[in-house]
Design a protein around this motif. Structure first.
Motif, PDB file in Angstrom:
ATOM      1  N   LYS A 174       0.831  -1.207   0.000  1.00 56.97           N
ATOM      2  CA  LYS A 174       0.000   0.000   0.000  1.00 56.97           C
ATOM      3  C   LYS A 174       0.864   1.254   0.000  1.00 56.97           C
ATOM      4  O   LYS A 174       0.623   2.208  -0.754  1.00 56.97           O
TER       5      LYS A 174
ATOM      6  N   GLN B 177       2.790   1.930  -3.268  1.00 60.76           N
ATOM      7  CA  GLN B 177       1.999   2.632  -4.282  1.00 60.76           C
ATOM      8  C   GLN B 177       1.751   4.088  -3.903  1.00 60.76           C
ATOM      9  O   GLN B 177       1.697   4.967  -4.768  1.00 60.76           O
ATOM     10  N   ASN B 178       1.602   4.329  -2.601  1.00 64.64           N
ATOM     11  CA  ASN B 178       1.328   5.691  -2.126  1.00 64.64           C
ATOM     12  C   ASN B 178       2.247   6.007  -0.946  1.00 64.64           C
ATOM     13  O   ASN B 178       1.827   5.952   0.214  1.00 64.64           O
TER      14      ASN B 178
ATOM     15  N   ARG C 120       4.524   7.630   1.984  1.00 70.30           N
ATOM     16  CA  ARG C 120       4.402   8.750   2.899  1.00 70.30           C
ATOM     17  C   ARG C 120       5.780   9.027   3.483  1.00 70.30           C
ATOM     18  O   ARG C 120       6.611   8.128   3.583  1.00 70.30           O
TER      19      ARG C 120
END
Length: 254
Positions: free
Chosen positions: A242, A245-246, A248
């Motif tokens: 997760k 893909q994105n 932080r």
């Protein structure tokens, strides 16, 4: 003694026999009979050609109750839902296959997992060609029954009989409780969800070309199949995917 027998019977309920696209209804009936003689009751049928059928009832020979309670599924994925491990049965070694073990070792591993109150499926292919590569991809282990190399052809119901015997013996021999995996393993559908998530991520980061996938995902499946992934491990891996893909970022203070 009564406690031991009850525990053994409960353990047998965690074994699932899955027949894929069986063409002859008599083999389904004979399979039910083979299962009941060894105390197994969980029969799953994936797209049987003829079922229900009078020939199946005739050859069940007292095991019609298993046929009446059999679960008919549209896909192998549906049949494996809730299973911690699926063991594909094959009469031959496959190229780029999963770990290959003997029928006896497969039964011992299955009993160890089933002792942790998790379902284990034994998957049997069609009478003519066995399991397809796609069906094999959904299994974590591949098992073979050692037969005469000059005549290895074994009827599917006969193969089921051998494996049900092995499962029964494995369930009552040795100190299974001490070797059981106490940590819950990920179910088949949870692992399949992880594979789908992984494939999407590999495409997004440019590692997998969907137009020329070759055998990359088969090889990846093989890697993770050897790991017997636990539920928590799948959650960790999906969390990594997760954030891959994105992503932080954390500040220095954080």
């Amino acid at each position: 003694m009564l406690y031991a027998m009850t525990s053994k019977l409960n353990l047998l309920n965690n074994f699932r026999i899955v027949l894929c696209q069986t063409s002859h209804p008599g083999n389904i009936g004979s399979t039910a009979r083979a299962m009941k003689t060894m105390g197994l009751t969980q029969l799953y049928l994936v797209q049987p050609k003829h079922f229900p059928d009078k020939e199946a009832n005739a050859l069940a020979c007292g095991a019609i109750d298993l046929l009446e309670n059999a679960v008919v599924c549209d896909t192998l994925e549906d049949a494996l839902k809730g299973c911690a491990v699926a063991i594909g049965m094959s009469a031959r070694k496959r190229q780029l296959s999963h770990e290959l073990i003997s029928s006896r070792e497969a039964a011992m591993r299955a009993a160890s997992i089933a002792h942790g109150e998790q379902a284990v499926a034994l998957v049997f292919g069609t009478e003519m060609s066995g399991l397809s590569n796609r069906e094999l991809d959904l299994c974590q282990l591949l098992a073979m029954i050692p037969t005469n190399p000059d005549f290895s052809s074994l009827n599917v119901a006969a193969a089921v009989q051998v494996m049900c015997y092995e499962l029964r013996m494995a369930s009552g021999e040795g100190n299974i409780e001490n070797t059981a995996n106490k940590v819950p393993l990920a179910t088949s559908d949870e692992v399949e969800g992880f594979y789908q998530h992984l494939e999407e991520t590999l495409i997004k980061v440019g590692f997998l070309n969907p137009k020329e996938p070759k055998k990359l995902m088969q090889r990846v499946r093989r890697i993770y199949a050897r790991a017997n992934l636990e539920k928590e491990e799948v959650n960790i891996l999906r969390g990594i995917l997760k954030l891959t893909q994105n992503p932080r970022s954390f500040s220095d203070k954080e």
